[in-house]
Write a protein that holds these residues in place. Sequence first.
Motif, PDB file in Angstrom:
ATOM      1  N   PHE A  42      15.062 -34.478 -21.423  1.00  0.00           N
ATOM      2  CA  PHE A  42      15.041 -32.522 -21.164  1.00  0.00           C
ATOM      3  C   PHE A  42      15.993 -32.804 -22.545  1.00  0.00           C
ATOM      4  N   VAL A  43      17.496 -33.873 -22.145  1.00  0.00           N
ATOM      5  CA  VAL A  43      18.219 -33.176 -23.277  1.00  0.00           C
ATOM      6  C   VAL A  43      17.886 -33.885 -24.455  1.00  0.00           C
ATOM      7  N   GLY A  44      17.910 -33.307 -26.056  1.00  0.00           N
ATOM      8  CA  GLY A  44      17.892 -32.567 -27.062  1.00  0.00           C
ATOM      9  C   GLY A  44      16.735 -31.769 -27.356  1.00  0.00           C
ATOM     10  N   ARG A  45      15.636 -31.436 -28.287  1.00  0.00           N
ATOM     11  CA  ARG A  45      14.768 -30.933 -28.465  1.00  0.00           C
ATOM     12  C   ARG A  45      14.428 -30.002 -27.819  1.00  0.00           C
ATOM     13  N   PRO A  46      14.394 -29.816 -26.610  1.00  0.00           N
ATOM     14  CA  PRO A  46      13.818 -29.186 -25.565  1.00  0.00           C
ATOM     15  C   PRO A  46      15.158 -28.638 -25.330  1.00  0.00           C
ATOM     16  N   MET A  47      16.764 -28.693 -24.807  1.00  0.00           N
ATOM     17  CA  MET A  47      17.293 -28.325 -23.768  1.00  0.00           C
ATOM     18  C   MET A  47      17.364 -27.367 -24.793  1.00  0.00           C
ATOM     19  N   MET A  48      17.875 -27.608 -26.507  1.00  0.00           N
ATOM     20  CA  MET A  48      18.089 -26.960 -27.690  1.00  0.00           C
ATOM     21  C   MET A  48      17.228 -25.206 -28.211  1.00  0.00           C
ATOM     22  N   THR A  49      16.072 -26.018 -27.487  1.00  0.00           N
ATOM     23  CA  THR A  49      15.012 -24.435 -27.234  1.00  0.00           C
ATOM     24  C   THR A  49      15.368 -23.950 -26.626  1.00  0.00           C
ATOM     25  N   GLU A  50      15.266 -24.372 -25.135  1.00  0.00           N
ATOM     26  CA  GLU A  50      14.908 -24.503 -23.981  1.00  0.00           C
ATOM     27  C   GLU A  50      16.431 -23.230 -23.310  1.00  0.00           C
ATOM     28  N   ILE A  51      17.038 -23.339 -23.828  1.00  0.00           N
ATOM     29  CA  ILE A  51      19.106 -23.477 -23.642  1.00  0.00           C
ATOM     30  C   ILE A  51      19.839 -22.570 -24.614  1.00  0.00           C
ATOM     31  N   GLY A  52      20.001 -23.353 -26.327  1.00  0.00           N
ATOM     32  CA  GLY A  52      20.307 -22.896 -27.096  1.00  0.00           C
ATOM     33  C   GLY A  52      19.874 -21.264 -27.475  1.00  0.00           C
ATOM     34  N   GLY A  53      18.375 -21.900 -26.914  1.00  0.00           N
ATOM     35  CA  GLY A  53      18.027 -20.127 -27.894  1.00  0.00           C
ATOM     36  C   GLY A  53      18.991 -18.915 -27.026  1.00  0.00           C
ATOM     37  N   HIS A  54      19.550 -18.922 -26.153  1.00  0.00           N
ATOM     38  CA  HIS A  54      20.384 -17.896 -25.326  1.00  0.00           C
ATOM     39  C   HIS A  54      21.696 -17.584 -25.678  1.00  0.00           C
ATOM     40  N   LEU A  55      22.009 -18.360 -27.079  1.00  0.00           N
ATOM     41  CA  LEU A  55      23.371 -17.737 -27.455  1.00  0.00           C
ATOM     42  C   LEU A  55      23.418 -16.406 -27.854  1.00  0.00           C
ATOM     43  N   SER A  76      25.012 -13.584 -29.639  1.00  0.00           N
ATOM     44  CA  SER A  76      24.781 -12.885 -31.075  1.00  0.00           C
ATOM     45  C   SER A  76      26.171 -12.573 -31.688  1.00  0.00           C
ATOM     46  N   ASP A  77      27.310 -12.396 -30.711  1.00  0.00           N
ATOM     47  CA  ASP A  77      28.258 -12.766 -31.147  1.00  0.00           C
ATOM     48  C   ASP A  77      29.786 -14.120 -31.156  1.00  0.00           C
ATOM     49  N   THR A  78      28.203 -15.148 -30.067  1.00  0.00           N
ATOM     50  CA  THR A  78      28.986 -16.283 -30.652  1.00  0.00           C
ATOM     51  C   THR A  78      29.711 -17.094 -29.398  1.00  0.00           C
ATOM     52  N   MET A  79      30.192 -15.920 -28.275  1.00  0.00           N
ATOM     53  CA  MET A  79      31.043 -16.034 -27.313  1.00  0.00           C
ATOM     54  C   MET A  79      29.656 -16.818 -26.128  1.00  0.00           C
ATOM     55  N   GLY A  80      29.044 -17.947 -26.658  1.00  0.00           N
ATOM     56  CA  GLY A  80      28.833 -19.135 -25.259  1.00  0.00           C
ATOM     57  C   GLY A  80      27.499 -18.758 -25.035  1.00  0.00           C
ATOM     58  N   ILE A  81      26.339 -19.398 -24.531  1.00  0.00           N
ATOM     59  CA  ILE A  81      25.377 -19.207 -23.907  1.00  0.00           C
ATOM     60  C   ILE A  81      24.874 -18.727 -22.590  1.00  0.00           C
ATOM     61  N   ASN A  82      24.616 -17.344 -23.080  1.00  0.00           N
ATOM     62  CA  ASN A  82      24.412 -16.354 -21.828  1.00  0.00           C
ATOM     63  C   ASN A  82      23.180 -17.113 -20.579  1.00  0.00           C
ATOM     64  N   TYR A  83      23.880 -17.382 -19.614  1.00  0.00           N
ATOM     65  CA  TYR A  83      22.763 -18.548 -18.900  1.00  0.00           C
ATOM     66  C   TYR A  83      22.127 -17.666 -17.574  1.00  0.00           C
ATOM     67  N   ASP A  84      22.602 -15.712 -17.674  1.00  0.00           N
ATOM     68  CA  ASP A  84      22.070 -14.940 -17.140  1.00  0.00           C
ATOM     69  C   ASP A  84      20.712 -15.283 -17.453  1.00  0.00           C
ATOM     70  N   GLU A  85      20.208 -14.847 -18.863  1.00  0.00           N
ATOM     71  CA  GLU A  85      18.796 -14.901 -18.847  1.00  0.00           C
ATOM     72  C   GLU A  85      17.978 -16.075 -18.730  1.00  0.00           C
ATOM     73  N   ILE A  86      18.735 -17.711 -18.411  1.00  0.00           N
ATOM     74  CA  ILE A  86      18.060 -18.498 -18.302  1.00  0.00           C
ATOM     75  C   ILE A  86      17.002 -18.898 -16.759  1.00  0.00           C
ATOM     76  N   THR A  87      15.867 -19.235 -16.590  1.00  0.00           N
ATOM     77  CA  THR A  87      15.673 -19.562 -15.447  1.00  0.00           C
ATOM     78  C   THR A  87      14.882 -20.987 -15.352  1.00  0.00           C
ATOM     79  N   TYR A  88      14.959 -21.501 -16.684  1.00  0.00           N
ATOM     80  CA  TYR A  88      14.339 -23.078 -15.984  1.00  0.00           C
ATOM     81  C   TYR A  88      15.410 -23.732 -15.624  1.00  0.00           C
ATOM     82  N   ARG A  89      14.393 -24.406 -14.375  1.00  0.00           N
ATOM     83  CA  ARG A  89      14.672 -25.253 -14.126  1.00  0.00           C
ATOM     84  C   ARG A  89      14.627 -26.952 -14.201  1.00  0.00           C
TER      85      ARG A  89
END
Length: 559
Positions: free
Chosen positions: A522-535, A537-550
């Motif tokens: 999972f770590v690599g391209r899949p994580m960059m798209t599944e998790i990284g897409g929730h960065l 907009s103000d660049t203050m980290g990834i918003n894990y509140d939006e993430i439901t992936y397990r």
Amino acid sequence: MVNKSRKSHRTISPLAGLNVQLVSALLILVFLYTLVTLGAVFQMPLILEDSQNLVIHNGHRFTPPDILGKTETKEKYLETNESEHAVEESGRGDPVKIEALRLHFPIMVADDDMEEINHPGQLYVNKDKSGPIEKMKVPKFWADSSEVNEAYGDGGVREFLGNHGQKLMTLSEAKSVGSLWSDGKTKRETIYISVASYRDPECMPTIESILARAKYPKRIRVAVIDQHDSEKDEAYCGPPKSCDGENSSSAYCLYKDQVDVYHVEARLSIGPVFARHVAHRMYRGEYYAMQVDSHIRFTQDWDDDLIWQWKSARNEMAVLTTYLSDIIGSIDPETHKSKHPGRPIMCKSGYEGQGKLKHLRHGQQPEGLAGIKGQPTLEPFWAAGFSFARAHFVIQIPYDQYLPMVFQGEEISMGLRGFTYGYDYYAAERSVCFHMYAIKENKEKRQKVKLFWENTHLYRGAELEAMKRLNGIIGMGEKNEVFDHTDEYKYGLGQVRNTTKFFETYGIHTDTQTVEDHLCTFVGRPMMTEIGGHLRSDTMGINYDEITYRFVDPAKKKK
């Protein structure tokens, strides 16, 4: 070249007369729609990549940062300081005093800038107060100084930066921290590097390499925790005995006023966690903070390269971190440039140990060419041997003072604390330094180096108490376990994210003390798209509140 002879053999089609570009676009859209539909039906991860590294994963988009403007060069961008107006924008603290602090570099630890603490190892060994507890003089935290409190407000810089993790700091607040160095023409962001050494003959060469290979060594301040036996050891971490003659051109001699060395008698050493705790106490307001071991070699212009890679994440909360590759054959001896095309990535972890000493440990990590170009790659775990971030990371998450004799468990503790404060971990695209492991031609000499475990008999029982505290604070200990809560507000978890989200996302089961295997898939391209897409907009980290992936072990799905 166009074959004009084929013009007379024009084919008639139902799309004749339409714009060729429009037709091509329609065909691409139909193709993408078909793939996305199939992916939804069969729950297949869809990963596509175009020439700009645009990644599409089940509807999420992650685009690598467009760092440079149309007329901006890389060199010009690295000269640009994005934080010059951050103090005014934050609307907090005293802008004049904050700017005065930020223009003062280097600040070295002074003799009157020390305080006494109880030796943590003896504190746990003699927790019933039946024996003597030795006092140690250690540097005061920069964050606790009166000068810093006056600049950032009554609550100090930790309150200014989110009040001990109770909330995510703003971008302007984050950029209000960090000193600048000027050569008279250009202001550059400073770098604080901490090196924890235990009786290591490679300590001095490591410091020499840091300074000699840097493009701008004057923006660097090095803090060394030199744990040694004054009766048996040489001055492994100090500058050369003489800076005259052939040593006059050594980088250590040229920049020795930028190197702070804190000496600790070997018998008082209680492991890397406490040594690095002291190192965090030696931080003095720099812009970036870096942590390495005492047997490392650096590539040419590593400082510019590393800052460039950090900025390419476009994430103020990014931490570049990994287990370093081995030094052998990795650096060209003449150019000092890297000859090592691959880089490790942190993705492998599992439970280790027994009983109350059981903990989550990151094992040997996979290594290879970076699959994503032009930016670092997200990873779930933090590594102690190499860490590079904005320095508010060490301000907000100082190493715990009360973890004597801990070695394994250090990384999941710091990693989870950082996660709950909102930090994200990345593997750099390129390695800028390499580690001297006890293998091949370095095996014999590295195996002769003493380790802090030689002090185990002096601090029996301390590790158990420390591990109970470590696991208790991060929520990975035994149920209803009693542990030491001293200063937990300072050395505990933040509230920006919770540990449950981390465990669920990355397949860690604290109830059964097991993990989902094959996380590296999972770590690599899949994580960059599944998790990284929730960065954000103000660049203050990834918003894990939006993430439901397990994450679930893909081998289970096949069964």
